[in-house]
Every structure is written in structure tokens, then in C-alpha cells.
Design a protein around this motif. Structure first.
Motif, PDB file in Angstrom:
ATOM      1  N   GLU A  65       0.812  -1.220   0.000  1.00  0.00           N
ATOM      2  CA  GLU A  65       0.000   0.000   0.000  1.00  0.00           C
ATOM      3  C   GLU A  65       0.846   1.271   0.000  1.00  0.00           C
ATOM      4  OE1 GLU A  65      -2.637  -0.468   3.342  1.00  0.00           O
ATOM      5  OE2 GLU A  65      -4.118  -1.486   2.091  1.00  0.00           O
ATOM      6  N   LYS A  66       2.113   1.144  -0.341  1.00  0.00           N
ATOM      7  CA  LYS A  66       3.027   2.296  -0.282  1.00  0.00           C
ATOM      8  C   LYS A  66       2.530   3.453  -1.146  1.00  0.00           C
ATOM      9  CE  LYS A  66       7.043   4.664  -1.173  1.00  0.00           C
ATOM     10  NZ  LYS A  66       7.265   5.723  -2.173  1.00  0.00           N
ATOM     11  N   LEU A  67       2.287   3.215  -2.397  1.00  0.00           N
ATOM     12  CA  LEU A  67       1.884   4.294  -3.296  1.00  0.00           C
ATOM     13  C   LEU A  67       0.525   4.867  -2.904  1.00  0.00           C
ATOM     14  CD1 LEU A  67       2.967   2.998  -6.823  1.00  0.00           C
ATOM     15  CD2 LEU A  67       4.119   4.688  -5.399  1.00  0.00           C
ATOM     16  N   GLU A  68      -0.422   3.998  -2.637  1.00  0.00           N
ATOM     17  CA  GLU A  68      -1.779   4.451  -2.297  1.00  0.00           C
ATOM     18  C   GLU A  68      -1.779   5.339  -1.069  1.00  0.00           C
ATOM     19  OE1 GLU A  68      -6.090   2.610  -0.860  1.00  0.00           O
ATOM     20  OE2 GLU A  68      -4.549   1.277  -1.679  1.00  0.00           O
ATOM     21  N   LYS A  69      -1.112   4.915  -0.025  1.00  0.00           N
ATOM     22  CA  LYS A  69      -1.097   5.686   1.223  1.00  0.00           C
ATOM     23  C   LYS A  69      -0.347   6.992   1.078  1.00  0.00           C
ATOM     24  CE  LYS A  69      -1.820   1.960   4.552  1.00  0.00           C
ATOM     25  NZ  LYS A  69      -1.298   1.251   5.742  1.00  0.00           N
ATOM     26  N   GLN A  70       0.748   6.974   0.328  1.00  0.00           N
ATOM     27  CA  GLN A  70       1.541   8.198   0.188  1.00  0.00           C
ATOM     28  C   GLN A  70       0.826   9.232  -0.668  1.00  0.00           C
ATOM     29  OE1 GLN A  70       5.605   7.401  -0.895  1.00  0.00           O
ATOM     30  NE2 GLN A  70       6.299   9.358  -0.086  1.00  0.00           N
ATOM     31  N   ILE A  71       0.181   8.787  -1.732  1.00  0.00           N
ATOM     32  CA  ILE A  71      -0.561   9.721  -2.578  1.00  0.00           C
ATOM     33  C   ILE A  71      -1.750  10.306  -1.812  1.00  0.00           C
ATOM     34  CG2 ILE A  71      -2.005   9.927  -4.641  1.00  0.00           C
ATOM     35  CD1 ILE A  71      -0.141   7.855  -5.957  1.00  0.00           C
TER      36      ILE A  71
ATOM     37  N   THR B 105      -2.108  14.234  -1.144  1.00  0.00           N
ATOM     38  CA  THR B 105      -3.285  14.895  -1.715  1.00  0.00           C
ATOM     39  C   THR B 105      -4.116  15.560  -0.629  1.00  0.00           C
ATOM     40  OG1 THR B 105      -3.352  13.253  -3.503  1.00  0.00           O
ATOM     41  CG2 THR B 105      -5.344  14.541  -3.117  1.00  0.00           C
ATOM     42  N   LYS B 106      -4.332  14.846   0.462  1.00  0.00           N
ATOM     43  CA  LYS B 106      -5.137  15.376   1.561  1.00  0.00           C
ATOM     44  C   LYS B 106      -4.495  16.598   2.200  1.00  0.00           C
ATOM     45  CE  LYS B 106      -7.277  13.990   5.942  1.00  0.00           C
ATOM     46  NZ  LYS B 106      -7.470  12.875   6.909  1.00  0.00           N
ATOM     47  N   LYS B 107      -3.176  16.540   2.381  1.00  0.00           N
ATOM     48  CA  LYS B 107      -2.457  17.627   3.036  1.00  0.00           C
ATOM     49  C   LYS B 107      -1.968  18.707   2.063  1.00  0.00           C
ATOM     50  CE  LYS B 107      -2.344  15.640   7.185  1.00  0.00           C
ATOM     51  NZ  LYS B 107      -2.927  16.237   8.405  1.00  0.00           N
ATOM     52  N   LYS B 108      -2.130  18.438   0.781  1.00  0.00           N
ATOM     53  CA  LYS B 108      -1.657  19.341  -0.276  1.00  0.00           C
ATOM     54  C   LYS B 108      -0.143  19.526  -0.220  1.00  0.00           C
ATOM     55  CE  LYS B 108      -6.053  21.775  -0.679  1.00  0.00           C
ATOM     56  NZ  LYS B 108      -6.766  23.083  -0.661  1.00  0.00           N
ATOM     57  N   TYR B 109       0.559  18.423   0.019  1.00  0.00           N
ATOM     58  CA  TYR B 109       2.016  18.424   0.016  1.00  0.00           C
ATOM     59  C   TYR B 109       2.508  18.049  -1.384  1.00  0.00           C
ATOM     60  CZ  TYR B 109       1.679  18.166   5.159  1.00  0.00           C
ATOM     61  OH  TYR B 109       1.395  18.405   6.477  1.00  0.00           O
ATOM     62  N   CYS B 110       3.685  18.518  -1.729  1.00  0.00           N
ATOM     63  CA  CYS B 110       4.250  18.146  -3.030  1.00  0.00           C
ATOM     64  C   CYS B 110       5.595  17.425  -2.907  1.00  0.00           C
ATOM     65  CB  CYS B 110       4.388  19.363  -3.936  1.00  0.00           C
ATOM     66  SG  CYS B 110       5.338  20.724  -3.277  1.00  0.00           S
ATOM     67  N   PHE B 111       6.015  17.094  -1.668  1.00  0.00           N
ATOM     68  CA  PHE B 111       7.295  16.420  -1.450  1.00  0.00           C
ATOM     69  C   PHE B 111       7.175  15.670  -0.129  1.00  0.00           C
ATOM     70  CE2 PHE B 111      12.152  17.397  -0.791  1.00  0.00           C
ATOM     71  CZ  PHE B 111      12.487  16.115  -1.204  1.00  0.00           C
ATOM     72  N   SER B 112       7.386  14.354  -0.144  1.00  0.00           N
ATOM     73  CA  SER B 112       7.214  13.590   1.086  1.00  0.00           C
ATOM     74  C   SER B 112       8.106  12.357   1.116  1.00  0.00           C
ATOM     75  CB  SER B 112       5.754  13.166   1.257  1.00  0.00           C
ATOM     76  OG  SER B 112       5.431  12.090   0.407  1.00  0.00           O
TER      77      SER B 112
ATOM     78  N   ARG C 140       9.087  22.112   1.089  1.00  0.00           N
ATOM     79  CA  ARG C 140       9.443  21.351   2.277  1.00  0.00           C
ATOM     80  C   ARG C 140       9.075  19.877   2.070  1.00  0.00           C
ATOM     81  NH1 ARG C 140       8.027  24.872   7.711  1.00  0.00           N
ATOM     82  NH2 ARG C 140       9.447  26.614   7.271  1.00  0.00           N
ATOM     83  N   CYS C 141       9.754  19.009   2.820  1.00  0.00           N
ATOM     84  CA  CYS C 141       9.510  17.576   2.719  1.00  0.00           C
ATOM     85  C   CYS C 141       8.824  17.113   4.007  1.00  0.00           C
ATOM     86  CB  CYS C 141      10.826  16.836   2.522  1.00  0.00           C
ATOM     87  SG  CYS C 141      10.639  15.073   2.173  1.00  0.00           S
ATOM     88  N   TYR C 142       7.724  16.367   3.861  1.00  0.00           N
ATOM     89  CA  TYR C 142       6.914  15.952   5.009  1.00  0.00           C
ATOM     90  C   TYR C 142       6.956  14.441   5.187  1.00  0.00           C
ATOM     91  CZ  TYR C 142       5.073  20.698   4.852  1.00  0.00           C
ATOM     92  OH  TYR C 142       4.955  22.071   4.861  1.00  0.00           O
ATOM     93  N   LEU C 143       6.957  14.016   6.439  1.00  0.00           N
ATOM     94  CA  LEU C 143       7.048  12.604   6.774  1.00  0.00           C
ATOM     95  C   LEU C 143       5.675  11.965   6.918  1.00  0.00           C
ATOM     96  CD1 LEU C 143       8.679  10.087   7.813  1.00  0.00           C
ATOM     97  CD2 LEU C 143       8.353  11.025  10.111  1.00  0.00           C
ATOM     98  N   LEU C 144       5.444  10.869   6.197  1.00  0.00           N
ATOM     99  CA  LEU C 144       4.338   9.964   6.466  1.00  0.00           C
ATOM    100  C   LEU C 144       4.901   8.910   7.412  1.00  0.00           C
ATOM    101  CD1 LEU C 144       1.624   8.609   6.141  1.00  0.00           C
ATOM    102  CD2 LEU C 144       2.359   7.731   3.912  1.00  0.00           C
TER     103      LEU C 144
END
Length: 258
Positions: free
Chosen positions: A97-103, A107-114, A186-190
Motif C-alpha cells: 500500500e506504499k503508493l496508495e497511502k503516500q498519494i 493529496t489530503k495535506k496538499k504536500y508536493c514532497f514527502s 518542504r519535505c513531510y514525513l508519512l
């Protein structure tokens, strides 16, 4: 959540591992992806292994001469079609589920780098129970302090970041890429373990000594970031200090149940 993901995979002499790595991509719950493999003149059976896997989403390219991972990643990025760009080395693995969860996270947080957490495995694929995480948010300064994200966990939004191309350096080229991207976002951590990093494989960066690592860090700042000698040295020392800090704060031994 229907946008295409371009997965960037440089390869060199990983015939022993690459089929399992590709299968971890095929097993993704998020299926709208393209996998761009750029082989850097492998001398083993990497090409034979890859060509046996029949999936139209896989694009296999081979460099005309051995050029290094930086050139291979640059080549793959130039032909990528996806909105999302993700990275996976040819001996590492993703959770299904790596791609699904990260996207969904981005998308929810409106981040562009994670990036995400990952677990280390040994050369034979056995779990070591070591979990690696990092800061919740990495600013530009924070990224210059140290390379917090594991390459196999990073994703960015190409619509917002654009095409990234890095200097032709043989080592630390993934870090060179994050340094360019962090100047734009900025880069955000999941904070979830979504990948497995294979440590200790012969020839991998994790098998090299301290002096080699110092040299590669200096070259990163000197040639990829084009800093002067003094700044390159200062940033290298800063990297070494924060490397010790990362091991103490963000590298954890998982407690076994029972």
C-alpha cells in the motif's frame, strides 16, 4: 486518486534481487504507474531477468556505457510521464500500500514532497527489526543538515516541482536530488513503515567506510551544489554531526512480540 506515478529505478548488477523488487511494484494496491528501469551496463543477467517479466507498464532502458546512477536517474526523469515521481532502487522493496497511502497523504495535506519510514533487511532479505524514520518536516536548512529521507520512500509532485536533473556525481546522487527539490518545497514525513531497505549488499553504499563517506559528502557539496571549498567542508562536517544525531534519535530497534 487516479494520476500516473512514474517510478524511477536505476539498476546495476542486481539480477539476484530485481525480480522481487519489480514484484513489489506489481503488487501495489495503486495500479496506475509506470516503472522506468535504466540499466547501467550490468554484467550479470539483469536484462534477462527483467525481460521475462511481461507487463506493459515496465520500460527497460540500457545505457550505452556505464555512467552511474545520477545519469541513469536523469535519463529516466526526462521520459517520465507521471504527475507523481517515486524512487525505488533495484534491490529494495515496497509494502503493497506504499503508493496508495503516500498519494492519499500528499493529496489530503496538499504536500508536493514527502517521504516515509522504512525497515532494514539484510542482503538475504531477512528482517533486522531496525526501523528508520526522520523529522516530521524537513526545511531547506534541515535537508542541508543531513539526508533524512531514504531514497526508496521519496515521492514528489512533478506538476509543482518540475523536471529535476542533477550533476553527474557517482555517489550521493539521491541526496543531490533532494537538495534541489527542497529549494522549492518542504519535505513531510508519512510516519509509517512502507518500504524495506536492503543493507549490506556487496557494492552498496552501506558497505563503505567512514573515509569514503566523508569524501562523497564533500564532493556532493563541492560539485553538485557548486559551493566553495570552505562551505563544502563546513557542510560535510555538519552532515557527519547530524548523521550521529540521526542514529541516536531516528534509528530504532523494533521490539519483538512475545
Amino acid at each position: 486518486m487516479s494520476d500516473l506515478v512514474s517510478i524511477i529505478m536505476p539498476s546495476y548488477n542486481t539480477a539476484q534481487y530485481i525480480a522481487e523488487t519489480i514484484q513489489s511494484v506489481i503488487n501495489q494496491s495503486y495500479q496506475n504507474w509506470e516503472l522506468i528501469i535504466v540499466d547501467d551496463c550490468s554484467t550479470d543477467d539483469t536484462d534477462i531477468v527483467v525481460k521475462k517479466i511481461k507487463d506493459s507498464r515496465i520500460k527497460y532502458l540500457r545505457n550505452e556505457k556505464n555512467s552511474g546512477a545520477a545519469a541513469s536517474r536523469n535519463r529516466a526523469l526526462r521520459i517520465a510521464n507521471g504527475r507523481w515521481v517515486a524512487f525505488l532502487d533495484s534491490d529494495d522493496l515496497w509494502k503493497p500500500e506504499k503508493l496508495e497511502k503516500q498519494i492519499r497523504f500528499m493529496t489530503k495535506k496538499k504536500y508536493c514532497f514527502s517521504y516515509t519510514d522504512y525497515e532494514e533487511i539484510d542482503a538475504d532479505g531477512n528482517k533486522t527489526n531496525i526501523i528508520v524514520t526522520g523529522p516530521k518536516v524537513i526545511t531547506q536548512t534541515g535537508m542541508f543538515n543531513y539526508c533524512w529521507p531514504g531514497c526508496l520512500t521519496v515521492m514528489y509532485d512533478r506538476k509543482k516541482i518540475g523536471l529535476i536533473q542533477i550533476e553527474d556525481i557517482r555517489k550521493n546522487n539521491d541526496y543531490a536530488m533532494w537538495l534541489k527539490i527542497c529549494k522549492k518545497a518542504r519535505c513531510y514525513l508519512l510516519d509509517e513503515v512502507l518500504a524495506e531497505y536492503r543493507r549490506g549488499r556487496n557494492g552498496s553504499i552501506s558497505t563503505h567506510g567512514y573515509q569514503e563517506l566523508v569524501k562523497w559528502h564533500y564532493r556532493l557539496f563541492r560539485f553538485a551544489e557548486k559551493e566553495n571549498c570552505f562551505s563544502s567542508l563546513i557542510n560535510t562536517v555538519r552532515n557527519m554531526i547530524f548523521g550521529i544525531y540521526k542514529k541516536k534519535k531516528y534509528v530504532k530497534k523494533k521490539m519483538l512480540e512475545g
